[in-house]
Write a protein that holds these residues in place. Structure first.
Motif, short mmCIF file in Angstrom:
data_model
loop_
_atom_site.label_atom_id
_atom_site.label_comp_id
_atom_site.label_asym_id
_atom_site.label_seq_id
_atom_site.Cartn_x
_atom_site.Cartn_y
_atom_site.Cartn_z
N SER A 1 101.80 42.86 177.47
CA SER A 1 101.02 44.10 177.48
C SER A 1 100.10 44.17 178.71
O SER A 1 99.42 43.19 179.03
CB SER A 1 100.15 44.14 176.22
N ARG B 1 100.60 42.91 172.19
CA ARG B 1 100.44 44.37 172.12
C ARG B 1 99.72 44.75 170.84
O ARG B 1 100.01 44.21 169.77
CB ARG B 1 101.84 44.99 172.12
N LYS C 1 104.23 40.18 172.99
CA LYS C 1 103.72 41.03 174.07
C LYS C 1 102.20 41.01 174.17
O LYS C 1 101.65 41.45 175.17
CB LYS C 1 104.13 42.49 173.81
N TYR D 1 104.99 42.35 168.58
CA TYR D 1 103.59 42.58 168.96
C TYR D 1 102.93 41.28 169.45
O TYR D 1 102.20 41.28 170.43
CB TYR D 1 102.79 43.14 167.77
#
Ligand code: AMP
Ligand code: MG
Length: 349
Positions: free
Chosen positions: A149, A60, A58, A55
């Protein structure tokens, strides 16, 4: 952190390099690897910290769950419970391949991997390097697409490097991917299977195996009050930096409209771009005319789409127009990604 790149394709799998890559995953590090759809950013699916690292790398949101990649069908029973007959049928028909199934998760899968859900997404990829890498990594690799992302998913290792340089220790370069759009996602936890994301495996192909299959209502339309069932589908994805409009209608009218709109934008000092097909490429006038693929074989459009979206940014194009596609077969996946890239901005002539 230094990011190393090793080359490995289906005809050239280096077992020593693979065990090194696998060891990194087991140590809780991240490794990017090729699959037949797009490049994945892999981490150990069973370690909470690996999911957190994914996470972070990215950028994200952590409520957006990861797909667990396995290398053998039997491994599904370790990470899922109550595996239905439908999953077996789909695996027989489409695995290894570009299909992700949503099933009930078992206790070994941390909620960090599933974004807090008690279901889990599972895929057995068709790419031989991906499967060999997953085996070397212990069998369970959580991997979203290996892009930052909001950027297009990488279809070439150089785009992974662009997004992940300095953030991960290793990228396995397997050349350009074959399919170019992410896997079809089908939810098997409902009475009737539901497609959450269209991909190379179409509704018709799924229905031939399962009988009735439905589609998430938000898949092709942006509905204000309905949240998509795949949490990731609610985020604006794949957006180029320039403003992108899809133009739909009769071919001649589309060409005329786009050329006029480009002329007008150029008059205002904007850099213009057109995303089209090889059938019409020579008819457009813009700063950059990009033939994504051929209408005679739409899988070439799927394969080239993300590369072209990235090139639009590299060339700093500010006003972009794209031709539209029918939503038959792979066309549905192409339009789903294009609509997202365009923020659902469509001019219907
Ligand atoms: P990516 O990893 O970039 O291909 O994105 C994975 C997609 O799968 C995202 O849209 C997620 O929201 C979706 N997904 C993963 N796990 C689940 C799940 N358990 N239920 C529904 N959607 C999921
Ligand atoms: Mg993605």
């Amino acid at each position: 952190m230094d990011t190393n790149v090793v080359f490995m394709d289906e005809t050239h799998i280096e077992s020593e390099e693979l065990s090194r890559a696998g060891a990194l995953i087991k140590q809780g590090e991240l490794v990017a690897f090729p699959t037949e759809t797009v490049y994945g950013l892999g981490g150990d699916a069973l370690q909470e910290d690996s999911a957190r690292k994914i996470y972070a790398a990215k950028g994200r949101p952590s409520d957006n769950p990861l797909i667990i990649h396995i290398a053998k069908w039997e491994d599904i029973y370790y990470i899922c419970r109550d595996v239905p007959k439908a999953a077996e049928k789909l695996a027989d028909a489409f695995w290894p391949g570009p299909l992700t199934m949503i099933l009930k998760k078992s206790d070994v899968v941390p909620f960090a991997t599933t974004g807090g859900l008690d279901t889990v997404a599972v895929r057995l990829p068709g790419h031989a390097v991906a499967r060999a890498f997953i085996e070397a990594a212990g069998g369970y690799v959580a991997a979203p697409s290996a892009n930052v992302s909001g950027r297009p998913s990488p279809t070439l290792a150089k785009y992974v490097l662009e997004d992940m340089k300095g953030k991960i220790p290793l990228i396995i370069d397997g050349g350009e991917v074959g399919i170019g759009v992410e896997s079809t996602i089908v939810d098997l936890t409902e009475e009737t299977p539901v497609i959450l994301r269209p991909g190379y495996i179409t509704r018709e192909m799924l229905e031939n195996v399962l009988g009735e299959v439905t589609e998430d209502a938000t898949m092709m339309e942006s509905l204000k009050d309905v949240a998509p069932k795949a949490p990731g589908m609610k985020y604006r994805h794949y957006a180029p930096k320039g403003s992108l409009t899809i133009v739909a209608g009769d071919t001649e009218a589309v060409i005329k409209y786009i050329n006029e709109a480009c002329r007008e934008a150029a008059g205002q000092g904007k850099r213009t771009g057109v995303l089209c097909t090889s059938e019409t490429g020579s008819r457009y006038e813009a700063d950059s005319v990009k033939c994504v693929g051929s209408r005679a074989d739409e899988s070439t459009v799927a394969q080239g789409l993300y590369k072209v979206l990235r090139e639009c940014d590299e060339e700093e194009l500010e006003v972009l127009f794209a031709e539209s596609f029918d939503t038959e077969g792979i066309g549905q996946a192409i339009m789903n990604r294009l609509l997202k890239a365009a923020g659902h901005q469509v001019t219907q002539l």
